[in-house]
Design an enzyme around this catalytic site. Sequence first.
Site, PDB file in Angstrom:
ATOM      1  N   HIS A  44       4.512   8.927  12.432  1.00  0.00           N
ATOM      2  CA  HIS A  44       6.140   8.270  11.840  1.00  0.00           C
ATOM      3  C   HIS A  44       6.951   8.801  11.294  1.00  0.00           C
ATOM      4  O   HIS A  44       7.009   9.752  10.233  1.00  0.00           O
ATOM      5  CB  HIS A  44       4.703   7.521  10.041  1.00  0.00           C
ATOM      6  CG  HIS A  44       5.729   6.826   9.236  1.00  0.00           C
ATOM      7  ND1 HIS A  44       5.049   5.701   8.094  1.00  0.00           N
ATOM      8  CD2 HIS A  44       6.866   6.464   9.046  1.00  0.00           C
ATOM      9  CE1 HIS A  44       5.677   5.325   8.258  1.00  0.00           C
ATOM     10  NE2 HIS A  44       6.979   5.705   8.598  1.00  0.00           N
ATOM     11  N   GLU A  71       4.597   5.017  13.801  1.00  0.00           N
ATOM     12  CA  GLU A  71       4.522   3.635  12.459  1.00  0.00           C
ATOM     13  C   GLU A  71       5.933   4.203  12.095  1.00  0.00           C
ATOM     14  O   GLU A  71       6.861   5.134  12.572  1.00  0.00           O
ATOM     15  CB  GLU A  71       4.004   4.335  12.066  1.00  0.00           C
ATOM     16  CG  GLU A  71       2.577   3.897  11.795  1.00  0.00           C
ATOM     17  CD  GLU A  71       1.592   4.899  10.355  1.00  0.00           C
ATOM     18  OE1 GLU A  71       0.083   4.363  10.469  1.00  0.00           O
ATOM     19  OE2 GLU A  71       2.130   5.106   9.974  1.00  0.00           O
ATOM     20  N   HIS A 191      -4.433   4.960   4.714  1.00  0.00           N
ATOM     21  CA  HIS A 191      -3.691   4.669   3.767  1.00  0.00           C
ATOM     22  C   HIS A 191      -4.202   6.077   2.763  1.00  0.00           C
ATOM     23  O   HIS A 191      -5.426   4.722   2.016  1.00  0.00           O
ATOM     24  CB  HIS A 191      -2.699   4.053   3.082  1.00  0.00           C
ATOM     25  CG  HIS A 191      -1.598   5.170   2.065  1.00  0.00           C
ATOM     26  ND1 HIS A 191      -0.878   5.176   2.780  1.00  0.00           N
ATOM     27  CD2 HIS A 191      -1.636   5.334   1.526  1.00  0.00           C
ATOM     28  CE1 HIS A 191       0.606   5.861   1.520  1.00  0.00           C
ATOM     29  NE2 HIS A 191      -0.362   6.165   0.507  1.00  0.00           N
TER      30      HIS A 191
END
Length: 238
Positions: A44, A71, A191
Amino acid sequence: MTTKLSVNINKIATLRNARGGDVPNLVKFAKDVQAYGAQGITIHPRPDERHIRYQDARDLKPIVHTEYNIEGNPIQKFMDLVLEVKPTQVTLVPDAVDAITSNAGWDTIKHKDFLTEVITEFKNNGIRTSIFVDPILTIIDGAKAVGTDRIELYTEEFAHQYSLGNTKAIQPYIDCAARANELGIGVNAGHDLSLENIQFFAKEVPNLLEVSIGHALIAESIYLGVENVVNMYLNKLK
């Protein structure tokens, strides 16, 4: 169906950057976790490159032989990187520049036109798309309208409630996954998933294709060892 484990390696980049050198080596770590059985690598990159650098995305491309997931918030710099690297999957996350970590999913209704344009661009370049969403049924319907291949369910609230003993917190995720399945949308999740809650989540959520886990997995590996932890996740996802 066995849910795939994609290991988010941002925290390895954080450790490396803390000393300004190349230890731990990000590419070697990605090679190792794949060798240990992980079925994907997630990164990410953020605009300030505080952990993953844009060059890391390029360096990882030749060695990720499993699923490669990038991401990020689709600002132009991010889009240019993804279109250059062409990973297996791009996961769109509406995170603010100053966010410590992702803290909300897309409003697929409010941002319909924007998401449709971005998703179309990536799909035209042969990149599978996923969008980060809260477990809200109307948002899932909106995801269908923007043309995404998959959604990634934002699981922080589930993880928090599960830690308090509230297993009923899984229900919105079950409902949204079922709705996505009806609409022909693949379901990912991520998450705050951890060894504590992953088995319950994967068992209850229908047709869960992939989970992306980084912070918890790396923290657990400090105590238990990386190879051991990767295989512990794989066993719980079977």
